[in-house]
Scaffold this motif. Structure first.
Motif, short mmCIF file in Angstrom:
data_model
loop_
_atom_site.label_atom_id
_atom_site.label_comp_id
_atom_site.label_asym_id
_atom_site.label_seq_id
_atom_site.Cartn_x
_atom_site.Cartn_y
_atom_site.Cartn_z
N ILE A 53 10.55 2.20 4.45
CA ILE A 53 9.28 2.78 4.00
C ILE A 53 8.12 1.94 4.52
O ILE A 53 7.13 2.46 5.05
CB ILE A 53 9.24 2.86 2.46
CG1 ILE A 53 10.31 3.83 1.95
CG2 ILE A 53 7.85 3.32 1.99
CD1 ILE A 53 10.48 3.79 0.44
N TRP A 54 8.23 0.63 4.35
CA TRP A 54 7.16 -0.28 4.81
C TRP A 54 6.95 -0.14 6.31
O TRP A 54 5.81 -0.03 6.79
CB TRP A 54 7.55 -1.71 4.45
CG TRP A 54 6.52 -2.76 4.76
CD1 TRP A 54 5.96 -3.02 5.97
CD2 TRP A 54 5.93 -3.68 3.84
NE1 TRP A 54 5.07 -4.06 5.89
CE2 TRP A 54 5.03 -4.47 4.58
CE3 TRP A 54 6.09 -3.93 2.49
CZ2 TRP A 54 4.29 -5.50 3.99
CZ3 TRP A 54 5.35 -4.93 1.90
CH2 TRP A 54 4.46 -5.71 2.64
N PHE A 111 7.90 -5.44 -2.99
CA PHE A 111 7.64 -4.02 -2.79
C PHE A 111 8.70 -3.17 -3.49
O PHE A 111 8.40 -2.21 -4.20
CB PHE A 111 7.63 -3.74 -1.29
CG PHE A 111 7.34 -2.33 -0.90
CD1 PHE A 111 6.22 -1.67 -1.34
CD2 PHE A 111 8.20 -1.65 -0.05
CE1 PHE A 111 5.94 -0.36 -0.96
CE2 PHE A 111 7.95 -0.35 0.35
CZ PHE A 111 6.81 0.30 -0.11
N LEU A 150 8.65 -0.22 -6.61
CA LEU A 150 9.25 1.11 -6.49
C LEU A 150 10.26 1.36 -7.60
O LEU A 150 10.32 2.45 -8.17
CB LEU A 150 9.91 1.24 -5.12
CG LEU A 150 9.00 1.19 -3.90
CD1 LEU A 150 9.82 1.26 -2.61
CD2 LEU A 150 7.96 2.31 -3.92
N PHE A 169 0.68 -3.46 -4.81
CA PHE A 169 0.29 -2.80 -3.56
C PHE A 169 -0.95 -3.46 -2.95
O PHE A 169 -1.06 -3.57 -1.73
CB PHE A 169 0.08 -1.31 -3.79
CG PHE A 169 1.33 -0.57 -4.21
CD1 PHE A 169 2.57 -0.96 -3.73
CD2 PHE A 169 1.27 0.50 -5.08
CE1 PHE A 169 3.73 -0.30 -4.12
CE2 PHE A 169 2.41 1.17 -5.46
CZ PHE A 169 3.66 0.78 -4.99
N LEU A 195 -2.65 4.83 -0.47
CA LEU A 195 -1.20 4.72 -0.34
C LEU A 195 -0.53 4.43 -1.67
O LEU A 195 0.66 4.70 -1.85
CB LEU A 195 -0.83 3.64 0.68
CG LEU A 195 -0.71 4.09 2.13
CD1 LEU A 195 -0.38 2.91 3.03
CD2 LEU A 195 0.35 5.18 2.28
N SER A 196 -1.27 3.86 -2.63
CA SER A 196 -0.69 3.60 -3.95
C SER A 196 -0.16 4.88 -4.57
O SER A 196 0.91 4.89 -5.19
CB SER A 196 -1.73 2.96 -4.88
OG SER A 196 -2.11 1.69 -4.42
N LEU A 212 3.00 6.07 -2.54
CA LEU A 212 4.15 5.22 -2.81
C LEU A 212 4.70 5.47 -4.21
O LEU A 212 5.91 5.47 -4.43
CB LEU A 212 3.78 3.75 -2.64
CG LEU A 212 3.43 3.35 -1.19
CD1 LEU A 212 2.84 1.94 -1.15
CD2 LEU A 212 4.65 3.46 -0.28
N SER A 266 8.47 6.74 -5.44
CA SER A 266 9.22 6.12 -6.52
C SER A 266 9.61 7.13 -7.58
O SER A 266 10.79 7.25 -7.95
CB SER A 266 8.37 5.00 -7.15
OG SER A 266 9.00 4.45 -8.27
#
Length: 274
Positions: free
Chosen positions: A47-48, A64, A68, A219, A228-229, A232, A236
């Motif tokens: 993902i990163w 990270f 998640l 984040f 992006l928070s 992401l 999750s």
């Protein structure tokens, strides 16, 4: 250049991406051949890589991943999960069930991490301009409320009072990562200062930092832009949505609504109806 070459270039340039290089017999993500990634990187690392364009360090990936894991589910009383389970009884496929839930993760439910990250980044900017932490928090909160209203995203919870059990563990991991030099710890300080200030403004009554507030700290510490928070968090929470949707399909049920059929909503008659 021939007309055919011109047309081919137009087609190739219609979409431009640095994410994937794909042609027959070749798939590479951010320059990494897929066969080198399979079996060698974790899903959080993948993902990163996809969103940030580079491979995280092991310590970055661990922090990270913790964020998640913390956000995967909050039970059928959460509107998105409830909607997913209702959708599962309506004859749609599992992808439709998941889309139903994800489409409900907005500013109020599930998507507040983006707004909280914006608050943290705003406070950090004030500090960069020379304002001390406590004053930057007060000014940041004033600016936030002027734009968004009195409720501060990332803080307070209708069930978990005064502590959301997810937040202290995540903050502990952030502090550990800061001690190792993986992150700066700056946004952990900002998040905790916001929590303390909100408690003071409530006459000393403590307020929980919720999952949005805690994951926003992580984040931000990891350098992800605020929007992006939300994305992401959607990744999750999709894990919990998938589990609940699949469970409901196994349990059966048909056209289940938000309450048992023997209970009906309160009808509020207008004056003209009486």
């Amino acid at each position: 250049m021939t007309q055919s070459h011109t047309d081919a270039d137009k087609v190739r340039h219609w979409w431009r991406t640095s994410i994937i290089d794909m042609e027959p017999g070749k798939i590479a993500f951010r320059g990494h051949p897929i066969q080198d990634l399979i079996g060698n990187v974790s899903f959080p690392q993948m993902i990163w890589l996809m969103v940030a364009g580079e491979m995280p360090t092991a310590d970055q990936a661990a922090l990270f991943e913790a964020a998640l894991v913390a956000g995967v589910d909050h039970g059928p009383q959460a509107p998105s999960i409830a909607a997913a389970r209702m959708a599962a009884t309506c004859g749609v496929g599992l992808n439709n069930v998941m889309a139903t839930a994800v489409n409900m993760l907005g500013d109020v439910h599930g998507g507040a991490g983006e707004q909280c990250a914006e608050l943290y980044y705003g406070i950090a900017t004030l500090m960069d301009e020379g304002t001390d932490l406590d004053q930057a928090v007060r000014d940041g909160l004033d600016a936030w409320r002027a734009e968004h209203g009195k409720i501060v995203s990332g803080f307070g919870h209708r069930f978990h009072k005064p502590v959301d059990p997810r937040a202290p563990r995540l903050m502990e991991l952030v502090r550990g990562a800061a001690d190792k030099g993986t992150v700066s710890g700056r946004f952990a300080e900002i998040g905790e200062a916001v929590q303390a200030e909100l408690g003071r403004q409530r006459g000393g009554r403590p307020i929980a930092m919720n999952i949005d507030g805690a994951t926003a700290v992580i984040f931000c510490e990891l350098g992800f832009p605020a929007p992006l928070s939300r994305g992401l968090f959607c990744l999750s929470r999709s894990v919990g949505v998938l589990a609940h949707g699949w469970e409901q399909m196994g349990q059966g049920g048909r056209n289940k609504g938000p309450m048992p059929p023997e209970y009906l909503p309160l009808y509020e008659a207008k004056e003209d109806d009486r």
